[in-house]
Motif scaffolding. Sequence first.
Motif, PDB file in Angstrom:
ATOM      1  N   MET A 231       0.831  -1.202   0.000  1.00  0.00           N
ATOM      2  CA  MET A 231       0.000   0.000   0.000  1.00  0.00           C
ATOM      3  C   MET A 231       0.869   1.257   0.000  1.00  0.00           C
ATOM      4  N   ARG A 232       1.988   1.206   0.669  1.00  0.00           N
ATOM      5  CA  ARG A 232       2.898   2.355   0.659  1.00  0.00           C
ATOM      6  C   ARG A 232       3.375   2.630  -0.773  1.00  0.00           C
ATOM      7  N   LYS A 233       3.639   1.562  -1.527  1.00  0.00           N
ATOM      8  CA  LYS A 233       4.047   1.732  -2.926  1.00  0.00           C
ATOM      9  C   LYS A 233       2.906   2.307  -3.773  1.00  0.00           C
ATOM     10  N   VAL A 234       1.680   1.901  -3.455  1.00  0.00           N
ATOM     11  CA  VAL A 234       0.514   2.469  -4.149  1.00  0.00           C
ATOM     12  C   VAL A 234       0.460   3.977  -3.915  1.00  0.00           C
ATOM     13  N   SER A 239       1.301   9.606  -5.696  1.00  0.00           N
ATOM     14  CA  SER A 239       2.023  10.861  -5.453  1.00  0.00           C
ATOM     15  C   SER A 239       2.876  11.245  -6.664  1.00  0.00           C
ATOM     16  N   HIS A 240       3.583  10.255  -7.214  1.00  0.00           N
ATOM     17  CA  HIS A 240       4.438  10.513  -8.376  1.00  0.00           C
ATOM     18  C   HIS A 240       3.594  10.956  -9.571  1.00  0.00           C
ATOM     19  N   THR A 241       2.423  10.346  -9.732  1.00  0.00           N
ATOM     20  CA  THR A 241       1.527  10.718 -10.833  1.00  0.00           C
ATOM     21  C   THR A 241       1.083  12.169 -10.698  1.00  0.00           C
ATOM     22  N   ARG A 257      -5.731  -0.180  -9.190  1.00  0.00           N
ATOM     23  CA  ARG A 257      -5.809  -1.641  -9.192  1.00  0.00           C
ATOM     24  C   ARG A 257      -4.393  -2.207  -9.113  1.00  0.00           C
ATOM     25  N   VAL A 258      -4.249  -3.279  -8.328  1.00  0.00           N
ATOM     26  CA  VAL A 258      -2.951  -3.930  -8.126  1.00  0.00           C
ATOM     27  C   VAL A 258      -3.071  -5.377  -8.578  1.00  0.00           C
ATOM     28  N   THR A 259      -2.191  -5.827  -9.456  1.00  0.00           N
ATOM     29  CA  THR A 259      -2.266  -7.173  -9.999  1.00  0.00           C
ATOM     30  C   THR A 259      -1.664  -8.195  -9.027  1.00  0.00           C
ATOM     31  N   GLU A 263       1.889  -5.338  -9.656  1.00  0.00           N
ATOM     32  CA  GLU A 263       1.967  -4.196 -10.576  1.00  0.00           C
ATOM     33  C   GLU A 263       0.862  -3.207 -10.207  1.00  0.00           C
ATOM     34  N   ILE A 264       1.206  -1.938 -10.189  1.00  0.00           N
ATOM     35  CA  ILE A 264       0.272  -0.901  -9.732  1.00  0.00           C
ATOM     36  C   ILE A 264      -0.218  -0.085 -10.924  1.00  0.00           C
ATOM     37  N   TYR A 265      -1.522  -0.113 -11.143  1.00  0.00           N
ATOM     38  CA  TYR A 265      -2.156   0.651 -12.218  1.00  0.00           C
ATOM     39  C   TYR A 265      -3.043   1.732 -11.597  1.00  0.00           C
TER      40      TYR A 265
END
Length: 393
Positions: A231-234, A239-241, A257-259, A263-265
């Motif tokens: 979740m921290r990576k999400v 934030s980066h977006t 959505r996370v696969t 992978e984070i979309y």
Amino acid sequence: MKKILMLGGAYSQVPAIKRAKEMGYHVITCDYLSTNPGHAYADEYADISTTDKEAVLQFAKTNEVDGIIAYASDPSAMTAAYVSDKLGLSGADYESTRVLSEKDLFRQFQKKNGFLTPVFHSITKPDELEHMISEIKYPCMVKPVDSSGSKGVQRIESQRGLRHAVENAFTFSRCGRVIIEQCIETPYNQFHGDGVVIDGQIAFLALGEQRFKNSVPIGTSFPARIDENLMRKVYEEVSHTIEQSGFGCGGINVEVRVTAQSEIYVIEIGPRTGGNYIPQLMQLATGEDEMTAVLQLAMGEKCDIKSPAHIQYCFQYIIGGEADGRFAELFIDDYMKEKVVDLYIHKKKGDLINEYENSSGVVGVALLRFEGAEEMEQDIKNIKRHIKVQLEG
């Protein structure tokens, strides 16, 4: 007294209109529906479509407003940004708001900047479908690029239903574009919630789990059931977006959505607070007052909001009918009444309602609080036993 122009006066905007009054602002609401409930709480109402950028700009200029906000409103977000740009008011700029608002522009932005994005195709008329039919991967999502409230959105499992879904989506697109994109499969529920951006940085963000009936959301629960590090990576990806997009100030509504491969979309970042009382859900879940914060930012004032240290167990339930008919009453049994923190009912006895297939079929929203995860999941699973829309006859 400072003047704030609030675009719209729908049910989910009423709490913000009331709060703006409590904060001492002179509140002006505007849209093309004089019967919307929010106008009754404002100091003034202007009969202007919230998507008519030039008309809203002229009104704002003539009335010397100090701030403008598209609270919980997709169609109004670009208008608010346009007026802010032209008059030098606090708020996000028009170009970044447009990129976040129009789904195909957002996908192009993601692809250009190296973010993961579904395979997608944008078309301006149904006949263009024939040239790309062999390239479309199923299941896919068909969406108007600029609609709101799930209108015209459909998940398609095979080529058989594609053309009808595309033609339907075009009827809901104001700018005349439709996007067809690969559906990102996930072992989790879709992650969904709101954030607040200050000076181009996310100051507050909380994501729960969005639940669906077909392609239509029926609610969001907190906290999300996902590994804390993932979740921290999400959050970092969102934030980066935002940083790359140039969106500078205001509320955002986020879907991710996370696969199974982690992978984070980022599916969407709407440049406004969520609808259906999501800011109230945010406060219930986190204790942070997003609604007040975005009003302060729209008026160029400082706000004190931060990412939460603790998340409460709660659920926003979007209540819709199971069939078309006339609304009689909303039944909530004694077991569930004890868990209802807030209840917003949009219909009166005798009103025509539609089966819940998009936002036009919403009867109301309940915000519920629970003691723990197991209790919450069981109650969400059985929610229709406890809360029922009853029709006349």
